[in-house]
Design a protein around this motif. Structure first.
Motif, PDB file in Angstrom:
ATOM      1  N   GLU A   1     -80.801  52.356   4.619  1.00 26.57           N
ATOM      2  CA  GLU A   1     -81.934  51.725   5.221  1.00 26.57           C
ATOM      3  C   GLU A   1     -83.006  52.672   4.802  1.00 26.57           C
ATOM      4  OE1 GLU A   1     -80.848  51.531   9.410  1.00 26.57           O
ATOM      5  OE2 GLU A   1     -81.454  53.721   9.829  1.00 26.57           O
ATOM      6  N   ALA A   2     -84.119  52.368   4.935  1.00 26.58           N
ATOM      7  CA  ALA A   2     -85.453  53.277   4.765  1.00 26.58           C
ATOM      8  C   ALA A   2     -85.287  54.546   5.593  1.00 26.58           C
ATOM      9  CB  ALA A   2     -86.733  52.519   4.598  1.00 26.58           C
ATOM     10  N   PRO A   3     -85.453  55.699   5.264  1.00 24.99           N
ATOM     11  CA  PRO A   3     -85.345  56.900   6.098  1.00 24.99           C
ATOM     12  C   PRO A   3     -86.571  56.815   7.213  1.00 24.99           C
ATOM     13  CG  PRO A   3     -84.646  57.356   3.813  1.00 24.99           C
ATOM     14  CD  PRO A   3     -85.101  55.952   3.733  1.00 24.99           C
ATOM     15  N   GLN A   4     -86.129  57.141   8.347  1.00 26.41           N
ATOM     16  CA  GLN A   4     -87.372  57.307   9.361  1.00 26.41           C
ATOM     17  C   GLN A   4     -87.986  58.538   9.087  1.00 26.41           C
ATOM     18  OE1 GLN A   4     -87.190  54.390  11.541  1.00 26.41           O
ATOM     19  NE2 GLN A   4     -85.984  53.801   9.801  1.00 26.41           N
ATOM     20  N   LEU A   5     -88.732  58.862   8.277  1.00 26.11           N
ATOM     21  CA  LEU A   5     -89.415  59.866   7.745  1.00 26.11           C
ATOM     22  C   LEU A   5     -90.796  59.498   7.408  1.00 26.11           C
ATOM     23  CD1 LEU A   5     -86.497  61.931   5.793  1.00 26.11           C
ATOM     24  CD2 LEU A   5     -87.410  62.378   8.121  1.00 26.11           C
ATOM     25  N   TYR A   6     -91.772  60.405   6.955  1.00 25.89           N
ATOM     26  CA  TYR A   6     -92.969  60.071   6.511  1.00 25.89           C
ATOM     27  C   TYR A   6     -93.208  60.768   5.311  1.00 25.89           C
ATOM     28  CZ  TYR A   6     -94.825  63.633   9.258  1.00 25.89           C
ATOM     29  OH  TYR A   6     -94.900  64.832  10.037  1.00 25.89           O
ATOM     30  N   ILE A   7     -94.271  60.556   4.154  1.00 30.49           N
ATOM     31  CA  ILE A   7     -94.647  61.331   3.298  1.00 30.49           C
ATOM     32  C   ILE A   7     -95.233  62.378   3.731  1.00 30.49           C
ATOM     33  CG2 ILE A   7     -95.820  61.312   0.980  1.00 30.49           C
ATOM     34  CD1 ILE A   7     -93.445  59.361   0.680  1.00 30.49           C
ATOM     35  N   GLY A   8     -95.073  63.720   3.096  1.00 30.49           N
ATOM     36  CA  GLY A   8     -95.596  64.715   3.541  1.00 30.49           C
ATOM     37  C   GLY A   8     -94.902  65.556   4.580  1.00 30.49           C
ATOM     38  N   GLN A   9     -93.995  64.885   5.204  1.00 32.09           N
ATOM     39  CA  GLN A   9     -93.163  65.525   6.110  1.00 32.09           C
ATOM     40  C   GLN A   9     -92.303  66.826   5.751  1.00 32.09           C
ATOM     41  OE1 GLN A   9     -90.982  62.616   8.728  1.00 32.09           O
ATOM     42  NE2 GLN A   9     -89.825  64.163   9.708  1.00 32.09           N
ATOM     43  N   THR A  10     -92.477  67.897   6.348  1.00 27.60           N
ATOM     44  CA  THR A  10     -91.215  68.822   6.116  1.00 27.60           C
ATOM     45  C   THR A  10     -90.083  68.781   6.741  1.00 27.60           C
ATOM     46  OG1 THR A  10     -92.318  70.341   7.582  1.00 27.60           O
ATOM     47  CG2 THR A  10     -93.111  70.497   5.277  1.00 27.60           C
ATOM     48  N   VAL A  11     -88.971  69.006   5.914  1.00 29.08           N
ATOM     49  CA  VAL A  11     -87.695  68.982   6.551  1.00 29.08           C
ATOM     50  C   VAL A  11     -86.844  70.336   6.171  1.00 29.08           C
ATOM     51  CG1 VAL A  11     -87.386  66.335   6.520  1.00 29.08           C
ATOM     52  CG2 VAL A  11     -86.743  67.772   4.509  1.00 29.08           C
ATOM     53  N   GLU A  12     -86.081  70.625   7.113  1.00 28.23           N
ATOM     54  CA  GLU A  12     -85.332  71.801   6.808  1.00 28.23           C
ATOM     55  C   GLU A  12     -83.872  71.573   6.100  1.00 28.23           C
ATOM     56  OE1 GLU A  12     -86.334  74.814   7.898  1.00 28.23           O
ATOM     57  OE2 GLU A  12     -87.930  73.745   8.564  1.00 28.23           O
ATOM     58  N   GLN A  13     -83.606  72.696   5.526  1.00 25.23           N
ATOM     59  CA  GLN A  13     -82.015  72.374   5.010  1.00 25.23           C
ATOM     60  C   GLN A  13     -81.005  72.124   5.813  1.00 25.23           C
ATOM     61  OE1 GLN A  13     -79.936  76.170   3.218  1.00 25.23           O
ATOM     62  NE2 GLN A  13     -80.042  75.001   1.341  1.00 25.23           N
ATOM     63  N   GLY A  14     -80.142  71.044   5.654  1.00 23.61           N
ATOM     64  CA  GLY A  14     -79.240  70.639   6.564  1.00 23.61           C
ATOM     65  C   GLY A  14     -79.675  69.493   7.601  1.00 23.61           C
ATOM     66  N   GLN A  15     -81.096  69.252   7.555  1.00 30.13           N
ATOM     67  CA  GLN A  15     -81.499  68.289   8.399  1.00 30.13           C
ATOM     68  C   GLN A  15     -81.063  66.859   7.951  1.00 30.13           C
ATOM     69  OE1 GLN A  15     -85.677  68.687   9.360  1.00 30.13           O
ATOM     70  NE2 GLN A  15     -85.653  66.499  10.066  1.00 30.13           N
ATOM     71  N   VAL A  16     -80.479  66.125   9.013  1.00 31.26           N
ATOM     72  CA  VAL A  16     -80.279  64.688   8.482  1.00 31.26           C
ATOM     73  C   VAL A  16     -81.591  63.744   8.249  1.00 31.26           C
ATOM     74  CG1 VAL A  16     -79.272  62.558   9.432  1.00 31.26           C
ATOM     75  CG2 VAL A  16     -78.275  64.546   9.973  1.00 31.26           C
ATOM     76  N   VAL A  17     -81.352  63.459   6.906  1.00 33.78           N
ATOM     77  CA  VAL A  17     -82.526  62.842   6.479  1.00 33.78           C
ATOM     78  C   VAL A  17     -82.508  61.282   6.197  1.00 33.78           C
ATOM     79  CG1 VAL A  17     -83.661  64.720   5.494  1.00 33.78           C
ATOM     80  CG2 VAL A  17     -81.880  63.388   3.971  1.00 33.78           C
ATOM     81  N   GLY A  18     -81.221  60.617   6.290  1.00 33.80           N
ATOM     82  CA  GLY A  18     -80.890  59.414   6.015  1.00 33.80           C
ATOM     83  C   GLY A  18     -79.237  59.144   6.157  1.00 33.80           C
ATOM     84  N   LEU A  19     -79.116  57.755   5.961  1.00 33.94           N
ATOM     85  CA  LEU A  19     -77.639  57.294   5.972  1.00 33.94           C
ATOM     86  C   LEU A  19     -77.019  56.664   4.645  1.00 33.94           C
ATOM     87  CD1 LEU A  19     -78.072  55.449   9.357  1.00 33.94           C
ATOM     88  CD2 LEU A  19     -77.230  57.670   9.218  1.00 33.94           C
ATOM     89  N   SER A  20     -76.136  57.063   4.454  1.00 33.46           N
ATOM     90  CA  SER A  20     -75.456  56.704   3.132  1.00 33.46           C
ATOM     91  C   SER A  20     -75.314  55.094   3.176  1.00 33.46           C
ATOM     92  CB  SER A  20     -74.353  57.452   2.607  1.00 33.46           C
ATOM     93  OG  SER A  20     -73.180  56.946   3.327  1.00 33.46           O
ATOM     94  N   GLY A  21     -75.427  54.485   1.796  1.00 36.25           N
ATOM     95  CA  GLY A  21     -75.199  52.960   2.056  1.00 36.25           C
ATOM     96  C   GLY A  21     -74.535  52.545   0.733  1.00 36.25           C
ATOM     97  N   ASP A  22     -74.781  51.182   0.052  1.00 31.47           N
ATOM     98  CA  ASP A  22     -74.009  50.845  -1.099  1.00 31.47           C
ATOM     99  C   ASP A  22     -75.040  50.103  -1.693  1.00 31.47           C
ATOM    100  OD1 ASP A  22     -72.671  48.994  -2.300  1.00 31.47           O
ATOM    101  OD2 ASP A  22     -71.253  48.770  -0.854  1.00 31.47           O
ATOM    102  N   PRO A  23     -74.864  50.333  -3.090  1.00 32.72           N
ATOM    103  CA  PRO A  23     -76.000  49.775  -4.054  1.00 32.72           C
ATOM    104  C   PRO A  23     -75.785  48.171  -4.053  1.00 32.72           C
ATOM    105  CG  PRO A  23     -74.119  50.696  -5.228  1.00 32.72           C
ATOM    106  CD  PRO A  23     -74.097  51.164  -3.878  1.00 32.72           C
ATOM    107  N   ASP A  24     -74.976  47.980  -3.535  1.00 29.18           N
ATOM    108  CA  ASP A  24     -74.779  46.097  -3.738  1.00 29.18           C
ATOM    109  C   ASP A  24     -75.278  45.717  -2.097  1.00 29.18           C
ATOM    110  OD1 ASP A  24     -73.863  46.382  -6.036  1.00 29.18           O
ATOM    111  OD2 ASP A  24     -71.852  46.431  -5.686  1.00 29.18           O
ATOM    112  N   GLY A  25     -75.671  46.692  -1.278  1.00 28.02           N
ATOM    113  CA  GLY A  25     -75.889  46.040   0.036  1.00 28.02           C
ATOM    114  C   GLY A  25     -74.914  45.871   0.821  1.00 28.02           C
ATOM    115  N   SER A  26     -73.617  45.563   0.445  1.00 20.12           N
ATOM    116  CA  SER A  26     -72.528  44.908   1.239  1.00 20.12           C
ATOM    117  C   SER A  26     -71.787  46.035   2.039  1.00 20.12           C
ATOM    118  CB  SER A  26     -71.663  44.520   0.350  1.00 20.12           C
ATOM    119  OG  SER A  26     -70.726  45.330  -0.396  1.00 20.12           O
ATOM    120  N   CYS A  27     -71.831  47.332   1.825  1.00 27.49           N
ATOM    121  CA  CYS A  27     -70.969  48.394   2.355  1.00 27.49           C
ATOM    122  C   CYS A  27     -69.474  48.116   2.138  1.00 27.49           C
ATOM    123  CB  CYS A  27     -71.272  48.261   3.764  1.00 27.49           C
ATOM    124  SG  CYS A  27     -72.769  49.119   4.269  1.00 27.49           S
TER     125      CYS A  27
END
Ligand SMILES: [Zn+2]
Length: 222
Positions: free
Chosen positions: A117-143
């Motif tokens: 899904e679209a990460p719950q973040l915003y452009i310009g936001q800073t993130v730390e190394q190791g911070q969760v930034v998203g969830l892995s998915g599937d190119p076909d959208g099927s999982c």
């Protein structure tokens, strides 16, 4: 005294990593394994990239310009380094249905592709190394078809892609044992070129194809 100085220089030289730029971490916090994540396709001149060089990888000179990590949909993905969010669902860069780009202070950009899904973040936001930034998915959208994370390291401006193995400290040789797609495509005119995990060319996007081989092995349609 002079001898001690020389010995010290030699020790420092031997202790430095062979890959100078190992500055990022793996994009997952769990250890690798069959029930967590493992590498299914490495960067570069892979057989998978060769088969799909025209329909998927033409922009990347026919090479697989990232590393693919098999992982169940919903596996937390972490930032490989601290940085600033510069792209969310920037699908000009590929790797849909959702992607994320982080620009790092060292002058590189990491791209996380095929997110759930679209990460719950915003452009310009800073993130730390190791911070969760998203969830892995599937190119076909099927999982269910081929869920995986596609990770790239690019230049600022996105014009070049580099082998992530040069940037991330990990036991890549052991990780290669997990995945089925670690084989590299061979050009029988230059059979030893680009055949190891570490020896892979950088990608100059929209540059000429690097794997239009006269004598490919395995041959097309194998
Ligand atoms: Zn990929």
């Amino acid at each position: 005294m002079k001898r001690i100085a020389i010995i010290a220089v030699v020790v420092v030289f031997l202790a430095s990593p062979t890959r100078a730029a190992e500055i990022f971490i793996l994009p997952f916090t769990d250890p690798p394994g069959p029930s967590t994540w493992y590498v299914v396709q490495f960067y570069g001149n892979t057989q998978g990239a060769y088969r799909n060089r025209v329909n998927w990888y033409q922009a990347g000179q026919g090479l697989h310009f990232g590393v693919d990590f098999a992982a169940r949909c919903g596996t937390p993905v972490v930032a490989v380094g601290e940085g600033e969010i510069v792209g969310i669902d920037d699908l000009k860069r590929g790797a849909g249905p959702h992607n994320l780009l982080i620009e790092h202070p060292n002058g590189y950009v990491s791209l996380y592709g095929h997110l759930l899904e679209a990460p719950q973040l915003y452009i310009g936001q800073t993130v730390e190394q190791g911070q969760v930034v998203g969830l892995s998915g599937d190119p076909d959208g099927s999982c269910t078809s081929r869920p995986h994370l596609h990770l790239e390291i690019r230049s600022v401006g996105y014009g070049y892609a580099y082998n992530p193995l040069d940037f991330i400290e990990a036991d890549w040789d052991s990780l290669a044992l997990f995945g089925p797609s670690s084989g590299f495509q061979r050009d029988l005119n230059a059979p030893h070129r680009w055949q190891t995990l570490a020896d892979q060319p950088s990608v100059d996007f929209w540059g000429p194809m690097l794997n239009e081989y006269d004598r490919p092995w395995p041959p097309s349609g194998w």
